[in-house]
Design an enzyme around this catalytic site. Structure first.
Site, PDB file in Angstrom:
ATOM      1  N   HIS A 179       0.823  -1.207   0.000  1.00 14.88           N
ATOM      2  CA  HIS A 179       0.000   0.000   0.000  1.00 14.88           C
ATOM      3  C   HIS A 179       0.864   1.266   0.000  1.00 14.88           C
ATOM      4  O   HIS A 179       1.785   1.407   0.811  1.00 14.88           O
ATOM      5  CB  HIS A 179      -0.927   0.007   1.216  1.00 14.88           C
ATOM      6  CG  HIS A 179      -1.950   1.088   1.162  1.00 14.88           C
ATOM      7  ND1 HIS A 179      -3.126   0.959   0.463  1.00 14.88           N
ATOM      8  CD2 HIS A 179      -1.960   2.334   1.697  1.00 14.88           C
ATOM      9  CE1 HIS A 179      -3.830   2.071   0.576  1.00 14.88           C
ATOM     10  NE2 HIS A 179      -3.142   2.919   1.321  1.00 14.88           N
ATOM     11  N   HIS A 190      -3.990   5.004  10.630  1.00 14.25           N
ATOM     12  CA  HIS A 190      -2.943   6.007  10.765  1.00 14.25           C
ATOM     13  C   HIS A 190      -3.455   7.196  11.570  1.00 14.25           C
ATOM     14  O   HIS A 190      -4.653   7.451  11.628  1.00 14.25           O
ATOM     15  CB  HIS A 190      -2.418   6.462   9.397  1.00 14.25           C
ATOM     16  CG  HIS A 190      -3.471   6.900   8.436  1.00 14.25           C
ATOM     17  ND1 HIS A 190      -4.313   6.035   7.780  1.00 14.25           N
ATOM     18  CD2 HIS A 190      -3.812   8.134   8.002  1.00 14.25           C
ATOM     19  CE1 HIS A 190      -5.131   6.691   6.989  1.00 14.25           C
ATOM     20  NE2 HIS A 190      -4.859   7.975   7.104  1.00 14.25           N
ATOM     21  N   ASP A 226      -5.551  17.949   9.655  1.00 10.09           N
ATOM     22  CA  ASP A 226      -6.926  17.492   9.463  1.00 10.09           C
ATOM     23  C   ASP A 226      -7.041  16.913   8.054  1.00 10.09           C
ATOM     24  O   ASP A 226      -6.493  17.475   7.100  1.00 10.09           O
ATOM     25  CB  ASP A 226      -7.917  18.648   9.606  1.00 10.09           C
ATOM     26  CG  ASP A 226      -8.228  18.976  11.061  1.00 10.09           C
ATOM     27  OD1 ASP A 226      -7.512  18.470  11.950  1.00 10.09           O
ATOM     28  OD2 ASP A 226      -9.186  19.742  11.311  1.00 10.09           O
ATOM     29  N   HIS A 254      -7.407   7.158  12.490  1.00  9.41           N
ATOM     30  CA  HIS A 254      -8.539   6.651  11.725  1.00  9.41           C
ATOM     31  C   HIS A 254      -8.014   5.622  10.738  1.00  9.41           C
ATOM     32  O   HIS A 254      -6.812   5.474  10.536  1.00  9.41           O
ATOM     33  CB  HIS A 254      -9.300   7.774  11.025  1.00  9.41           C
ATOM     34  CG  HIS A 254      -8.541   8.390   9.890  1.00  9.41           C
ATOM     35  ND1 HIS A 254      -7.581   9.352  10.073  1.00  9.41           N
ATOM     36  CD2 HIS A 254      -8.601   8.173   8.551  1.00  9.41           C
ATOM     37  CE1 HIS A 254      -7.084   9.718   8.905  1.00  9.41           C
ATOM     38  NE2 HIS A 254      -7.672   9.004   7.953  1.00  9.41           N
TER      39      HIS A 254
END
Length: 386
Positions: free
Chosen positions: A263, A300, A306, A336
């Site tokens: 990834h 992560h 943000d 998240h």
């Protein structure tokens, strides 16, 4: 944009006499950024661009802040923004900080009754629905679904829409927006490993030149105020210009994804940057090809930024119950990652058809009243295992 463009008629040497057929002088304007240290263009007008007849009124358009300090992951239903006829009225700021604002808009009518100029922010307009023509004093650009329109601060423009069904995702940036520096050489040319190159960027090719005096209304945004100013000559009176400062278009469909055996991190999707945020494009691509790869992103922590994701189209592999037009906000300071079951579902998959735009800001985003109205109120609980 770090490359040279010339359109219309210009003299052989800048800051020299450039005369009309009747012998009078064209009016030269230096149109630059970052004082005299940034990108600029030299513009030649039929009339002096300084002739203001009247300032009719001034009014405030600052968004109302609902949460100045937010730590809740949010899902905003962007298509719940109601269509409005007027272009400026349709623009609703949903997230904001001192560097940029995230705006949703659903204008139904073309911007023709007045001209618009944002004096202290670049505007990056992503076309989610609709097509038409961006008309500026530096030339025109046709646009369609999937286009980014980069309009530098100070550009006077109007927009023609082909239909009433338009959806726009707008990043209004108080910092200049550039192509990513790691994809450029020291001359400014996009490098071989860049996911797009200059051939993909559409420059203005149609220059309107209106030799016309009268009364022309320009709505000028400075700070959080709109000033309605009446000019004595048509704003689109440019006969020619050259330089590096001009609007341009780039299609998300021309972004070539970078993939690997495992990834790849979000920076491989980077499309634009400022010194305050980055913009990334997630496009259809092959998944990771290591025999034990997990195509879904790993959990992560956004410790320093943000993360805003605007979902455009396709199947959003890492999320459950996400629809086109929705925005997710993952605030700095908390981790998240994929929703429950998403990592397992992704194993063995070979490709994705997702299409999304991501904005990562380096300062926290405040949630506006217009933004909070779009929240489903439960997204932060969507990682709970049942």
């Amino acid at each position: 944009m770090p490359f040279y463009h010339k359109l219309g008629k210009i003299p052989p040497k800048r800051h020299t006499q450039f005369r009309k057929p009747d012998g009078s002088l064209y009016s030269e304007q230096l149109f630059g950024t970052v004082g005299f240290d940034g990108m600029y263009s030299n513009i030649y007008h039929e009339y002096r661009p300084t002739q203001v007849k009247e300032i009719k009124k001034q009014y405030n358009v600052a968004p109302k802040i609902a949460r100045a300090n937010n730590m809740e992951s949010l899902r905003l239903k962007g298509f719940d923004i109601k269509p409005e006829k007027d272009y400026l009225n349709s623009r609703k700021t949903v997230l904001t900080n001192s560097d940029c604002s995230i705006i949703l808009a659903a204008p139904q009518e073309s911007l023709r009754d007045y001209f618009y100029k944002n004096t202290n922010a670049d505007e990056l307009i992503f076309i989610h629905k609709g097509s038409g023509k961006l008309r500026t004093f530096l030339g025109n650009l046709d646009f369609k679904y999937g286009d980014y329109l980069l309009i530098p601060r100070g550009v006077i423009y109007q927009i023609d829409f082909d239909t009433e069904d338009n959806r726009l995702f707008i990043v209004e940036s108080r910092r200049p927006i550039y192509t990513p520096k790691r994809y450029r050489n020291w001359f400014g040319q996009l490098l071989e490993h860049s996911p797009y190159c200059e051939r993909d960027i559409r420059k203005p090719q149609e220059l309107e030149t209106n030799d016309e005096k009268g009364e022309f209304l320009i709505k000028v945004k400075k700070g959080e105020d709109i000033f309605e100013m009446v000019y004595a000559s048509h704003p689109f009176d440019v006969v020619g210009y050259d330089g590096y400062n001009f609007p341009y278009a780039f299609s998300i469909h021309d972004f070539e994804p970078i993939t690997g055996r495992i990834h790849q991190p979000p920076p491989v999707h980077q499309t634009f940057e400022s010194d305050a945020f980055v913009v990334c494009s997630f496009v259809p691509r092959l998944y990771d090809y290591h025999p034990l790869s997990i195509p879904a992103p790993y959990n992560h922590s956004n410790i320093d930024s943000d993360e805003v994701l605007y979902y455009v189209d396709g199947d959003f592999m890492s999320r459950n119950d996400i629809e086109a037009g929705q925005i997710t906000l993952h605030p700095a300071g908390i981790p998240h990652g994929p929703h429950p079951g998403a990592a397992e579902r992704s194993i063995g998959k070979t490709e994705t058809e997702e299409l999304a735009v991501m904005v990562d800001t380096f300062k926290p985003l405040q949630v506006t009243e217009d933004g909070l109205k779009l929240s489903d109120g439960t997204y932060y609980q969507s990682w709970l295992e049942k």
